[in-house]
Design an enzyme around this catalytic site. Structure first.
Site, short mmCIF file in Angstrom:
data_model
loop_
_atom_site.label_atom_id
_atom_site.label_comp_id
_atom_site.label_asym_id
_atom_site.label_seq_id
_atom_site.Cartn_x
_atom_site.Cartn_y
_atom_site.Cartn_z
N ASP A 94 24.75 36.00 41.85
CA ASP A 94 24.65 34.86 42.75
C ASP A 94 23.21 34.60 43.20
O ASP A 94 22.96 33.73 44.03
CB ASP A 94 25.59 35.06 43.95
N ASP A 138 27.62 38.27 46.64
CA ASP A 138 28.50 37.36 47.37
C ASP A 138 29.93 37.90 47.36
O ASP A 138 30.69 37.66 46.41
CB ASP A 138 28.44 35.96 46.74
N LYS A 174 36.51 37.28 48.75
CA LYS A 174 36.92 36.89 47.39
C LYS A 174 37.98 37.84 46.87
O LYS A 174 38.04 38.99 47.29
CB LYS A 174 35.70 36.96 46.46
N ARG A 234 25.24 26.99 50.33
CA ARG A 234 24.70 25.78 50.97
C ARG A 234 24.17 26.09 52.37
O ARG A 234 23.27 25.42 52.86
CB ARG A 234 25.78 24.69 51.00
N1 BES Z 1 28.71 31.92 44.49
C1 BES Z 1 29.89 31.17 44.66
C2 BES Z 1 30.12 30.17 43.53
C3 BES Z 1 30.51 30.74 42.21
C4 BES Z 1 31.83 30.97 41.90
C5 BES Z 1 29.56 30.97 41.24
C6 BES Z 1 32.20 31.47 40.67
C7 BES Z 1 29.92 31.46 40.02
C8 BES Z 1 31.25 31.71 39.73
C9 BES Z 1 29.84 30.39 45.96
O1 BES Z 1 29.18 31.00 46.98
C10 BES Z 1 31.25 30.19 46.38
O2 BES Z 1 31.89 31.15 46.68
N2 BES Z 1 31.71 28.95 46.38
C11 BES Z 1 33.06 28.64 46.74
C12 BES Z 1 33.01 27.39 47.56
C13 BES Z 1 34.34 27.03 48.17
C14 BES Z 1 34.71 28.04 49.20
C15 BES Z 1 34.24 25.65 48.74
C16 BES Z 1 33.84 28.44 45.46
O3 BES Z 1 33.32 27.86 44.50
O4 BES Z 1 34.97 28.91 45.39
ZN ZN Z 2 27.76 32.35 46.48
MN MN Z 3 30.51 32.28 48.09
#
Ligand code: BES
Ligand code: ZN
Ligand code: MN
Length: 497
Positions: A291, A273, A280, A354
């Site tokens: 992920d 991811d 990111k 999601r």
């Molecule tokens: N895989 C990530 C969530 C994640 C973040 C898991 C850090 C483990 C450690 C997910 O896909 C993601 O990026 N979520 C975002 C959602 C946001 C953009 C609403 C997040 O948590 O920042």
């Molecule tokens: Zn993710």
């Molecule tokens: Mn993500």
């Protein structure tokens, strides 16, 4: 590792090492007491001299004690007897195993499972010994060209039970412990593999390999063209930005002859991811190889169930993709149509979990499941809320949520419930589509749950956010294999219903 159960006296064990507990302050456990009597006060003499207090974490190795048949006796601190609980018991076990593995003893006879833990029976204590031993000795070195090998590693643990009557139940505990340990190991290995090896295709191959090993398991893999026919516009929008083709993996385990409705496990399989166009930041981006830990826990749990041959039906559904920036990737503002027909405005391409899960959840309806549990490293907000100790849990059916909370307690793999109240739903409002894929900074874990709840109305459903629990950062960086213990326990308990 080989585990055996026996009953008998400590001084009569012909072994490289006999392990007995010492409680704080300098108090003999029952087995230590027996050993002390048989050796005319050898142990109590040492305690009096103050070499070991009995605190958790302490150990003392003794050699060639007269009137015993073993080469060594390992005294292990078990803390204050009245304060013992599950967590402390696990700490005692991991200390013991680390110590044994460091010494030359390749086999040991342990009386540690005879100490009293409130509300826990012998079978539970034996099973924990098996799983904690495997956890403690786990090492991921398949990609190192030079492996540091322990010279004389621990190979066999004999667990002593109070009486012969405990033997039958103990054997079952070993079978369960070994099965859970194998499932956890698979999940850890997959989680630790890097994104250039563990791709969606690799996950699909691993699932097929499980299907070859176990006759009770049928594995199918849907390709992007199949998903297109099914209308999975949300899932496919994520994989469009990647050179790796997405896969939708299904595993059907049939253990119930009466064709009962299956329990469905749906696991997020995002093999890397990067965030997509909503890229990111670089710090710790490598960790986003984990992920796919939701999908790894589905594979691990199904492996454990196959090994135990549980009399129940279970299906695993794994949507797998990468999330990369690309000229053809999702752009903020893009609107896609999910398999359910609901449209989604993608305000942040990093909320991709999601987007792949919603189509997998709709697809899962076809199995007419008894209940559905999805497992996902879904939100960074969950790490902020609960840290690394508890998984986040939500659902549309309270008994299901309660069962999962209880399984987590038994298995030492706990979750904490979060409120999936209607009030949170409006954070997902969109001016242009049926919903947005993000709900703002407030309650990020819950609004992710809200999003999924819109695709799970046709069955009993629970969602486990494992963003904090699936791996460790820092010096011990690596996959934990969670929540395989919780899920496996849930299914073991379901078989008793
Ligand atoms: N895989 C990530 C969530 C994640 C973040 C898991 C850090 C483990 C450690 C997910 O896909 C993601 O990026 N979520 C975002 C959602 C946001 C953009 C609403 C997040 O948590 O920042
Ligand atoms: Zn993710
Ligand atoms: Mn993500």
């Amino acid at each position: 590792m080989e585990f055996i159960i026996k009953s008998g006296n400590p001084e009569k064990q012909r072994s490289a090492c006999v392990v007995v507990g010492i409680h704080e302050p300098r108090k003999l456990s029952a087995a230590a007491e027996q050993l002390d009597k048989a050796t005319k006060g050898y142990i109590s003499n040492i305690l009096r001299k103050g070499d070991i207090e009995g605190k958790i974490g302490q150990t003392l190795m003794l050699h060639n004690i007269p009137k015993t048949l073993c080469d060594r006796v390992l005294l292990v601190g078990c803390g204050k007897e009245r304060e013992l609980n599950d967590t402390k018991y696990r700490k005692i076990l991991s200390t013991t195993i680390k110590k044994l593995n460091e010494t030359g003893a390749m086999e040991a006879v342990s009386f540690i499972n005879n100490i009293n833990i409130k509300g826990r029976d012998t079978a539970w204590k034996l099973r924990e010994t098996v799983t904690i031993t495997n956890d403690t000795l786990y090492c991921f070195d398949q990609l190192k060209s030079k492996k540091d090998k322990t010279r004389r590693p621990l190979r066999k643990v004999v667990m002593m039970v109070p009486s012969r009557r405990d033997l039958a139940e103990g054997e079952r505990a070993i079978v369960e412990g070994n099965a859970i340990a194998a499932g956890v190991k698979l999940a850890k290995d997959l989680g630790n593999l890097p994104g250039n090896i563990c791709t969606p295709t690799y996950l699909a191959d691993q699932a097929k390999a499980l299907g070859k090993t176990y006759k009770s398991l049928t594995v199918k893999v849907l390709e992007e063209k199949d998903m297109k026919k099914l209308g999975m516009g949300s899932l496919l929008s994520v994989s469009r930005g990647s050179r790796q083709p997405a896969k939708l993996i299904t595993l059907e385990y049939k253990g119930d002859k009466k064709n009962g409705k299956p329990i469905a496990l749906v696991g997020k399989g995002l093999t890397f991811d990067a965030g997509g166009i909503s890229l990111k930041p670089p710090t710790a981006m490598d960790e986003m190889k984990y992920d796919m830990c939701g999908s790894a826990s589905v594979l691990g749990t199904i492996k454990a169930i196959c090994k135990m041959r549980l009399p129940i039906n279970v299906v695993g559904v794994i949507p797998s993709s990468e999330n990369m920036p690309d000229g053809d990737a999702n752009k903020p503002g893009d609107i896609v149509t999910s398999m359910s027909g609901q449209t989604i405005e993608i305000l942040n391409t990093d909320a991709e979990g999601r987007l792949i899960l919603c189509d997998a959840l709709t697809y899962t309806e076809k199995f007419k499941p008894d209940c559905v549990i999805d497992i996902a490293t879904l939100t960074g907000a969950c790490v902020i809320a609960l840290g690394k100790h508890a998984s986040g849990l939500m659902g549309n059916n309270q008994p299901l949520v309660n069962d999962l909370l209880n399984s987590g307690k038994t298995a030492g793999d706990r979750a904490w419930e979060m409120p999936l109240w209607d009030e949170y739903q409006e954070q997902l409002n969109s001016n242009f589509a049926d919903m947005a894929n993000i709900g703002g900074r407030d309650a990020g874990t819950i609004t992710a749950g809200c999003f999924l709840s819109r695709y799970t109305k046709k069955y009993r459903w629970a969602h486990v956010d494992i963003a904090g629990t699936a791996w460790k950062s820092g010096a011990e960086k690596g996959s934990t294999g969670r929540p395989v213990p919780m899920l496996t326990q849930f299914i073991i308990d379901k078989c008793k219903d």
